[in-house]
Design an enzyme around this catalytic site. Structure first.
Site, short mmCIF file in Angstrom:
data_model
loop_
_atom_site.label_atom_id
_atom_site.label_comp_id
_atom_site.label_asym_id
_atom_site.label_seq_id
_atom_site.Cartn_x
_atom_site.Cartn_y
_atom_site.Cartn_z
N GLU A 171 -21.12 -19.54 43.25
CA GLU A 171 -19.94 -20.26 43.73
C GLU A 171 -18.72 -19.34 43.82
O GLU A 171 -17.88 -19.50 44.72
CB GLU A 171 -19.67 -21.46 42.83
CG GLU A 171 -20.75 -22.54 42.99
CD GLU A 171 -20.66 -23.65 41.97
OE1 GLU A 171 -20.59 -24.80 42.38
OE2 GLU A 171 -20.66 -23.34 40.76
N GLU A 181 -28.42 -25.47 38.89
CA GLU A 181 -27.83 -26.51 38.04
C GLU A 181 -28.72 -27.73 37.87
O GLU A 181 -28.81 -28.31 36.78
CB GLU A 181 -26.46 -26.93 38.59
CG GLU A 181 -25.33 -25.95 38.27
CD GLU A 181 -25.19 -24.84 39.29
OE1 GLU A 181 -24.16 -24.16 39.30
OE2 GLU A 181 -26.14 -24.64 40.09
#
Length: 253
Positions: A107, A127
């Protein structure tokens, strides 16, 4: 030892996460120090562009889960994960990545304007494998930077992809030999830093905003941003330097 090392070379601010023992996972100290480095990049006229990297052969493995279990967060209020993902600089930022580019680390790379990656690097948003979501920009930026189904595959499986696989979809600017990502990113950064600083910032601002503009408002909104550039002292200096066959001397006005 600082958890983020910052040095300046030829108008480039090199911001390096310095936790190689933890694959440069982000804790609160890292987030604070990246935010401070970005503030310095923004405030200094002599710094034109930033390069974000990681020491020790790994870019960033995301959030420090051990710190998370202690109740520590790797974000800065109002600025997001690592002090960056929700508050981007007006100046360009290049990610120079080696090794692991995972979770919040991916990210961080997505928040940068350009990415130079080692051919040995691996990108992933794992995740969902831990019943979490990539909420530091992965869900928002990935479908803007990759084809929809490829973004879905990365997010929903949590499985990584190689630099060469992602380069084929246009996510990366360069794929280079292992160990050379920072050197290649610096070459790219210096080429950008030689250009007019006001023009660089205006171009970045338009490129980021334009996908959300309607057909009717595209050119008026662009003129609001680019008009002052054409009226600047630097624009005149650029024309003079071209006519006089010399390098321009920008003054950021």
């Amino acid at each position: 030892m600082s958890e983020v090392e910052v040095r300046h070379v030829d108008g480039v601010s090199i911001i390096a996460i310095n936790r190689p023992q933890a694959r440069n996972a982000v804790n609160f100290a890292v987030a604070q120090q990246i935010a401070a480095a970005i503030d310095e990049l923004e405030s200094r006229d002599d710094l034109r562009i930033g390069v974000l990297t990681g020491n020790g052969g790994s870019f960033c493995a995301g959030m420090d889960l051990k710190a998370f279990l202690r109740g520590e967060v790797g974000r800065v209020e109002g600025r997001g994960f690592a002090g960056l993902t929700e508050s981007l600089p007006t100046k360009p930022l290049i990610a120079a990545v080696e090794g692991h580019v995972l979770a919040g680390g991916f990210e961080l790379a997505l928040a940068c304007d350009l990415i130079v990656a080692s051919s040995a690097s691996s990108f992933g948003l794992p995740e969902v494998k831990r019943a979490l979501t990539p909420s530091a920009g992965g869900l928002l930026r990935l479908p803007r930077q990759l084809p929809y189904r490829i973004a879905m595959q990365l997010v929903l499986t949590g499985d990584p992809m190689t630099a060469r696989e992602l380069a084929a979809f246009g996510l990366l600017n360069k794929v280079v030999e292992p160990g050379t990502a920072l050197d290649e990113a610096l070459q790219l950064a210096k080429a950008i830093a030689r250009n007019g600083p006001l023009a660089i910032k205006a171009c970045k601002k338009v490129l980021m905003a334009a996908p959300d503009w309607s057909q009717a408002e595209m050119f008026p909104k662009q003129r609001e941003i680019t008009g002052p550039v054409f009226a600047s002292e630097d624009a005149k200096e650029g024309a003079r330097a071209f006519a006089e066959k010399r390098a321009p001397a920008w003054n950021n006005r």
